[in-house]
Design an enzyme around this catalytic site. Structure first.
Site, mmCIF file in Angstrom:
data_model
loop_
_atom_site.group_PDB
_atom_site.id
_atom_site.type_symbol
_atom_site.label_atom_id
_atom_site.label_comp_id
_atom_site.label_asym_id
_atom_site.label_seq_id
_atom_site.Cartn_x
_atom_site.Cartn_y
_atom_site.Cartn_z
ATOM 1 N N HIS A 37 -8.210 -3.766 -7.528
ATOM 2 C CA HIS A 37 -7.970 -3.033 -6.270
ATOM 3 C C HIS A 37 -9.284 -2.815 -5.533
ATOM 4 C CE1 HIS A 37 -5.103 -0.667 -3.892
ATOM 5 N NE2 HIS A 37 -6.030 0.271 -3.773
ATOM 6 N N TYR A 53 -17.281 13.457 -14.288
ATOM 7 C CA TYR A 53 -17.138 14.615 -15.173
ATOM 8 C C TYR A 53 -15.819 14.611 -15.946
ATOM 9 C CZ TYR A 53 -20.993 16.448 -12.376
ATOM 10 O OH TYR A 53 -22.200 16.614 -11.745
ATOM 11 N N ARG A 92 0.807 -1.219 0.000
ATOM 12 C CA ARG A 92 0.000 0.000 0.000
ATOM 13 C C ARG A 92 0.843 1.273 0.000
ATOM 14 N NH1 ARG A 92 -4.650 0.884 4.398
ATOM 15 N NH2 ARG A 92 -5.401 -1.028 3.442
#
Length: 751
Positions: A82, A127, A36
């Site tokens: 993931h 967007y 991570r």
């Protein structure tokens, strides 16, 4: 319950809590560290970044492709590779697209991807649109060429690459930050041209030292034009140890008497800088700046305007102050903590990082060449079989037409392999043309040449290094650019006394009897003629300059400091001193002192004791004040007076019954605080009952006239009249003439 089930229960369920929690925490720690938070030296990516890049390549989002909605990418990443939060995944994606966060962005974003002022102001993923940059190709180009190890994804339905086959040391080029369990990483970005130059140096001279590599890598190179101001020695120390800090400073220029800031340090916000400066202005700690403006736009991403109050202000000194007190100068922690080729995190020096990456790159190149060689050998084998077919085409056609199992017959008659036999049987009729035979001969010849070249390179370490070097040089031509963050050695930033930046102008500090203060320009002010609040009146005036401190003395013997420039104008009634300070309850303000820090004042109490004090010894930033004069019980503090000449001045002290004593001021001592020495003798019994006490004392030149103020008149005592009152310090003094004994205050003037 069976014995085996009982055994499993005992082993896995009935375990000491200490043992269970220790193992669970260690497992979690290793996950955070390895999967991570920390990057791998090979491709310089954390797992989430690697998965985003790979998922985008699988979606066909190359640099030459059309943009796709970012939500599509995030969906693929969390759905296939993931399984974590979409917002965290999208944020990691945004970071790789911001050209002010990444030195060499991996993602080309379209839409609102945040700004320098607010990196997290990006639009929602539904967007924005995105695709990979050309630079990202250096990480992905060789994925399908046998260069990577594949791992099953979280649910075992797909495979993902363990590492990407980076052609460049992305770990240094883009850097990264991360916080794991018990460790962290902070790797700054670097310039591609410099890093490749250092890699080539290490390939040519493996024994090169860190200092020799630093001739190529001058220091970090952030995605901003702000200056790196760390010394060369400190930068070298970072690369030697893997730890340290880098300082950056904003770039500014003078334009029409204004200060224009054109570049900010890495991750600094223009809005925050302006807020920090405005905060100092509001608290009156930065009076030398008159106005602030933000004129940043698309053409000028950073353009902050600071308008000085006067052209007499030292701008260089002002900027050093701002560097020390705002984000115009920032320090960045460097901690080169990386997961190495051995799979373990370690803080590495520059040489170790480059050396390990070159090992990774050489091995990746070897795997790629071996993969290609294996394919060529396989292809040559098939083409050799096809050539046998073309040479015996009539026999082969006859076998295929007549035999029930032509494959086995072909293998037996022409000594073919199973693969070759399948290739012959899969031939289309059009491929039997004479032209196709010529093409196979040419292709076979080319493949044999390539096979020989590959075997030569794979058989020589030096040739393999030469290949890696040539590829690095080619990538340098494609992606290298000039350094963005210049490295300069500059003067250290320092917090300066704001008073030293104020223009030095004459000012009169006027104190009223009720503790109100105001400041008037110049020294020709008549304080008595000013208007005062009802029931209030003039008490004392102090003559100084706007860049000096005004010191106020209260009835308990405490002193308080305020900047003269910050005091209200004399056009108004002023304001009570207690509004800015926190004096003890019940005290009153008895005097004001100002001037240079070395100015000497005569201070004392009506008990007849006093001493000289240097003004700088009375300075304090404490709103509660600083104790200077020890005030005996039943005594009051007298007005302080300025001493002009510590060797030649005289002291004049007068008591409430009209006794006057004059003596050389040199008989007094200079103290930082205390009770002082006896100036004029007052009988203790009379002092206790307030039958007699000191009304006033003053310092005066040897040739000054003494001015005596009584209830009704003002009298001037000439120099030749003063001899009668001269005596030793601590004596009773002599009585003034009748009619002049009811003294209110005394002062002096030049004769």
């Amino acid at each position: 319950m069976s014995d085996s089930m009982s055994f499993d229960f005992e082993q896995n369920e009935k375990r000491p809590l200490e043992e269970y929690t220790e193992k669970a925490y260690l497992d979690y720690s290793m996950y955070v560290i390895l999967d991570r938070a920390l990057p791998h030296i090979g491709d310089g990516l954390k797992p989430v970044q690697r998965r985003i890049i790979y998922a985008m390549s699988e979606l066909g989002l190359k640099a030459t492709s059309k943009y796709k909605k970012s939500a599509r990418t995030v969906g693929d990443v969390i759905g296939k590779f993931h399984p974590h939060g979409d917002s965290a995944c999208y944020e990691a994606m945004v970071l790789m697209a911001q050209d002010f966060s990444y030195r060499y962005p991996l993602i080309d974003g379209q839409g609102n991807w945040g700004s320098m002022d607010d990196p997290k102001s990006f639009a929602a993923m539904r967007y924005t649109e995105s695709k990979l940059t050309a630079y990202a190709d250096i990480l992905l180009n060789e994925v399908e060429q046998g260069t990577v190890d594949w791992l099953p994804n979280f649910d075992g339905t797909l495979e993902e690459p363990k590492l990407l086959p980076a052609r460049l040391p992305n770990i240094l080029l883009n850097g990264t930050t991360g916080i794991a369990v018990g460790m962290a990483t902070d790797i700054p970005p670097h310039n591609l041209k410099e890093v490749i130059s250092a890699c080539i140096r290490l390939l040519e001279a493996p024994k090169s030292s860190v200092l020799e590599l630093c001739k190529h890598i001058k220091g970090p190179d952030f995605p901003t034009n702000a200056e790196i101001i760390s010394s060369k020695s400190s930068i070298h120390e970072i690369y030697k140890t893997g730890n340290g800090s880098i300082k950056m400073r904003a770039v500014w220029e003078k334009e029409d008497e204004n200060i224009v800031i054109t570049s900010l340090p890495y991750q600094s916000s223009g809005n925050k800088v302006l807020e920090q400066i405005a905060s100092q202005m509001q608290s009156k700690k930065l009076p030398m700046i008159d106005d602030l403006r933000d004129e940043s736009d698309h053409e000028n991403p950073t353009r902050l305007i600071l308008v000085p109050r006067s052209n007499r202000i030292d701008i260089e000194e002002l900027m050093l102050h701002l560097f020390a007190t705002t984000d115009l100068e920032r320090s960045y922690r460097v901690n080169l903590n990386i997961i190495g080729l051995n799979g373990r995190p370690q803080v590495k020096d520059l040489k170790t990082i480059l050396k390990e990456w070159l090992e990774y790159r050489i091995e990746t190149s070897r795997k790629r060449l071996q993969f290609r060689l294996d394919n060529i050998i396989s292809l040559i084998h098939i083409l050799n079989g096809l050539m046998i077919a073309y040479l015996n085409i009539d026999k082969i056609i006859k076998i295929i037409r007549k035999e029930e199992n032509p494959k086995s017959v072909l293998i037996k008659n022409f000594k073919l392999s199973d693969i070759q036999a399948n290739a012959i049987l899969d031939l289309r009729l059009r491929k039997l043309a004479k032209l196709e035979e010529q093409k196979i001969k040419i292709e076979l010849s080319n493949l044999k040449k390539e096979k020989k070249q590959l075997e030569t390179i794979l058989g020589s370490k030096s040739r393999l290094k030469t290949l890696v070097r040539r590829e690095l040089e080619n990538d340098a031509k494609l992606f290298s650019d000039e350094r963005q963050s210049p490295i300069k050695e500059v003067e250290d930033a320092k917090v300066i006394d704001e008073n030293s930046l104020i223009s030095s102008e004459a000012v009169s500090i006027i104190l009223s009897k009720k503790g109100w203060v105001r400041a008037a320009k110049g020294h020709d002010v008549d304080p008595v003629s000013l208007n005062y609040k009802s029931g209030d009146d003039f008490k004392q005036i102090g003559l100084g300059k706007t860049n000096q401190l005004a010191v106020f003395l209260d009835s308990s013997g405490r002193c308080y400091s305020l900047p003269s420039y910050s005091l209200p104008s004399a056009r108004s009634f002023g304001e009570p001193i207690s509004a800015r300070l926190t004096p003890p309850d019940g005290v009153s303000f008895e005097g004001v002192m100002t001037g240079d820090p070395s100015t000497i004042y005569l201070v004392g109490t009506d008990s007849g004791y006093g001493f000289m004090v240097k003004l700088e010894d009375t300075y304090t930033k404490n709103r509660n004040g600083k104790s200077i004069i020890k005030v005996p019980n039943n005594s009051k503090v007298l007005l302080p007076t300025r001493v002009n000449n510590i060797k030649n001045d005289w002291v004049a002290a007068v008591s409430s019954i009209g006794r006057l004593l004059m003596f050389p001021i040199s008989e007094l001592t200079l103290l930082p605080k205390g009770k002082g020495l006896k100036i004029i003798q007052i009988p203790p019994a009379k002092l206790k009952t307030r039958e007699e006490y000191v009304v006033a004392m003053t310092a005066m030149s040897e040739m000054d006239n003494l001015i005596i103020y009584t209830d009704k008149r003002r009298t001037i005592m000439k120099v030749d009249e003063q001899e009668h009152y001269i005596g030793e310090r601590g004596r009773r003094g002599s009585m003034l003439k009748r009619g002049f004994r009811n003294v209110v205050r005394i002062s002096s003037e030049i004769s």
